[in-house]
Design a protein around this motif. Structure first.
Motif, short mmCIF file in Angstrom:
data_model
loop_
_atom_site.label_atom_id
_atom_site.label_comp_id
_atom_site.label_asym_id
_atom_site.label_seq_id
_atom_site.Cartn_x
_atom_site.Cartn_y
_atom_site.Cartn_z
N PRO A 212 0.82 -1.21 0.00
CA PRO A 212 0.00 0.00 0.00
C PRO A 212 0.86 1.27 0.00
CG PRO A 212 0.02 -0.98 2.19
CD PRO A 212 0.83 -1.88 1.31
N SER B 258 1.64 4.96 -2.60
CA SER B 258 1.36 5.70 -3.83
C SER B 258 2.66 5.97 -4.57
CB SER B 258 0.67 7.02 -3.51
OG SER B 258 1.55 7.85 -2.79
N GLN C 17 -1.71 3.79 -6.76
CA GLN C 17 -0.94 2.79 -6.02
C GLN C 17 0.05 2.13 -6.98
OE1 GLN C 17 -2.04 -1.07 -5.61
NE2 GLN C 17 -0.11 -1.34 -4.52
N HIS D 109 -4.74 2.42 -0.03
CA HIS D 109 -3.33 2.18 -0.29
C HIS D 109 -2.44 3.19 0.42
CE1 HIS D 109 -4.26 4.85 -3.80
NE2 HIS D 109 -3.11 5.38 -3.44
#
Lengths: 253, 271
Positions: free
Chosen positions: A92, A94, A137, B213
């Motif tokens: 998880p 970005s 992501q 996320h």
């Protein structure tokens, strides 16, 4: 600079894993403006060589100098793009946070990233043309896009040398051409070492080629002899077109 | 449910559940994304040695657990990083040695150890106020460390080798993270006991990663889930007179299974 234009120097470097040699007596000089391709079969020690330059592996013999320092100190001038497959695609995080990670070695501990760090991350993503994906992501991107993000992560630390480990793996061909164009652009700012098992991909763009299969064959030029290639791949080699080796073929009877 | 809060032990149980959820939600996220569930289980079980040590020295067993579990975390971390012994082998060995030491310490202690079962499987209904204060301070320490080093922890969780190349002290950060896991184990002992700790360290975080996320959002979400599971479990165990730790674990596990079924059906290979 006391080493002239040489930024990385390996002298008689040996690496053993459990007593088995992986690198044997490697001598290599990388100069300030090199775009060096290192080719060789899988398991030939290419990744190991990069890890020695990065100080992740200690050679059992020999001397390594990176920007005039031992690798642990000199690696802050080196940007590293690891092999594509070696991360958890479900992680998880970005794109933006992945790129900022490249600044962690430069930011003060216990502090958040500075505006200058964020500006560098922004510019690096812009250079690799991935700014539009900054909130995505990382695992949701295609192979080529991920590779661009990892290049951006290396660029934020403003390296003087960029090490790319199999950058074309999992990248489709139109994207490969785009990546090479990106490297063309980057080489004005830094030396680049690109490692690959695929000779045809490397040969058009790089200006020097070395062959590695435990031993390194390198003459500081783009010329490689048939003997070097055969010693590297340990099979007969056929060279096609332009005086540049394009393909490694098994002998057909 | 409100009327049961008139009892002090029930109020303490509720506070303990919430405090444990905070640490558990935050640290559980690292346990899940860095895939160190097994080493966390090892630390939790080895912590039983500390409980035995507490009995043996005649102090509050929870005080014995703090140094013991931190030592177990550091030894496991150093062995897995610096020696050629496979990590899972080293963890397995220290896991059982910690527990065996605990048994020996308890046997050597004078008298009978009536609360031992509670440390193994949780005894949230008997949390004294002194433990609440201890839990508060452990939470404060964990939050302070994670708040100041979350970028670094994220980097070593994502790609430890890369983190080394950019100059982070990855081994020290990893050992620090293991120590935070050890402290979280201490916090959770009263709630679910050393044997069942791993349920609360993994289930809420594993569920929360499906929704976001961002690590920080994952942490908030898993703190929330952890609190819901412990409070539901607490209420069910009170209503049906069941052991609280086991009920909390079964509530969490059932929630996870119910939640994961639709995902598993969707991801079946389609011809």
């Amino acid at each position: 600079m006391q080493h002239g234009w040489t930024i990385v120097k390996l002298e008689d470097v040996w690496v053993h894993f459990d007593g088995v040699p992986v690198l044997e007596g490697v001598d290599l000089s990388i100069n300030q403006q090199d775009f060096l391709g290192i080719i060789g079969p899988n398991g030939g020690g290419k990744t190991t060589l990069l890890k020695v330059i990065l100080g992740l592996l200690k050679p059992s013999r020999g001397k390594v100098t990176v920007f005039g320092h031992p690798p642990e100190k000199g690696r802050k001038f080196v940007g590293y793009v690891p092999q594509y497959s070696l991360f958890d695609h479900e992680f998880p995080v970005s794109v933006w946070d992945v790129v900022l990670m490249g600044r962690l070695g430069h930011k003060k501990p216990f502090r958040d990233y500075s505006e200058a760090d964020k500006k560098l991350a922004h510019d690096s993503l812009d250079t690799v043309e991935m700014l539009d994906f900054k909130d995505t992501q990382i695992g949701k991107l295609s192979g080529g896009q991920q590779q661009r993000v990892f290049i951006a992560r290396a660029l934020v630390a403003e390296p003087k040398l960029l090490l790319l480990d199999e950058p074309m793996a999992s990248v489709d061909s139109p994207m490969q051409t785009e990546l090479y164009e990106l490297f063309e652009k980057l080489r004005e700012r830094m030396a680049i070492v690109l490692v690959s098992h695929d000779i045809s991909a490397v040969s058009i763009y790089v200006d020097k080629i070395a062959c590695l299969n435990r031993r390194l064959f390198y003459h500081n030029t783009k010329e490689i002899t048939v003997e070097d290639l055969e010693a590297t791949y340990q099979c007969p080699v056929e060279i096609i077109a332009h005086g540049v080796p394009h393909r490694v073929l098994k002998e057909h009877k | 449910m409100i009327e049961i809060l008139q009892y002090e032990f029930m109020r303490n149980a509720l506070i303990a559940a919430l405090l444990a959820s905070i640490a558990c939600g935050i640290i559980g996220v690292y346990v899940v994304v860095k895939r160190i569930v097994f080493i966390s289980g090892g630390i939790a079980h080895a912590a039983f040695g500390g409980i035995g040590l507490g009995y043996f020295l005649g102090v509050n067993p929870v005080l014995g657990v703090i140094p013991f579990s931190i030592a177990a975390a550091l030894i496991m971390g150093v062995i897995s990083k610096r020696t050629k012994i496979p990590e899972d082998t080293a963890i397995g060995i220290l896991w059982v040695m910690g527990m065996a030491l605990g048994v020996i310490f308890v046997a050597l202690s004078p008298g009978y150890a009536p609360e031992l079962f509670g440390y193994l499987f949780g005894s949230i209904l008997t949390v004294p106020t002194s433990d609440i204060i201890l839990m508060l301070s452990l939470n404060a320490a964990i939050i302070a460390v994670v708040f100041s080093l979350h970028r670094e922890f994220q980097a070593i969780s994502f790609d430890e080798e890369y983190a080394t190349t950019i100059g982070l002290p990855t081994e020290r950060l990893y050992l620090l993270l293991l120590c935070l896991i050890a402290l979280t184990v201490v916090l959770l002992i009263r709630v679910v006991g050393v044997i069942l700790v791993i349920a609360l360290l993994t289930i809420p975080a594993a569920m929360s990663r499906q929704f976001t996320h961002r690590l920080s959002s994952m942490m908030f979400l898993s703190v929330f889930l952890c609190a819901v599971f412990t409070i539901c479990g607490l209420w069910l165990s009170y209503a049906f007179d069941l052991p609280s730790g086991a009920t909390i674990v079964l509530v969490s596990g059932t929630a996870f299974i119910l939640y994961i079924i639709p995902f598993s059906l969707v991801s079946l290979p389609s011809e």
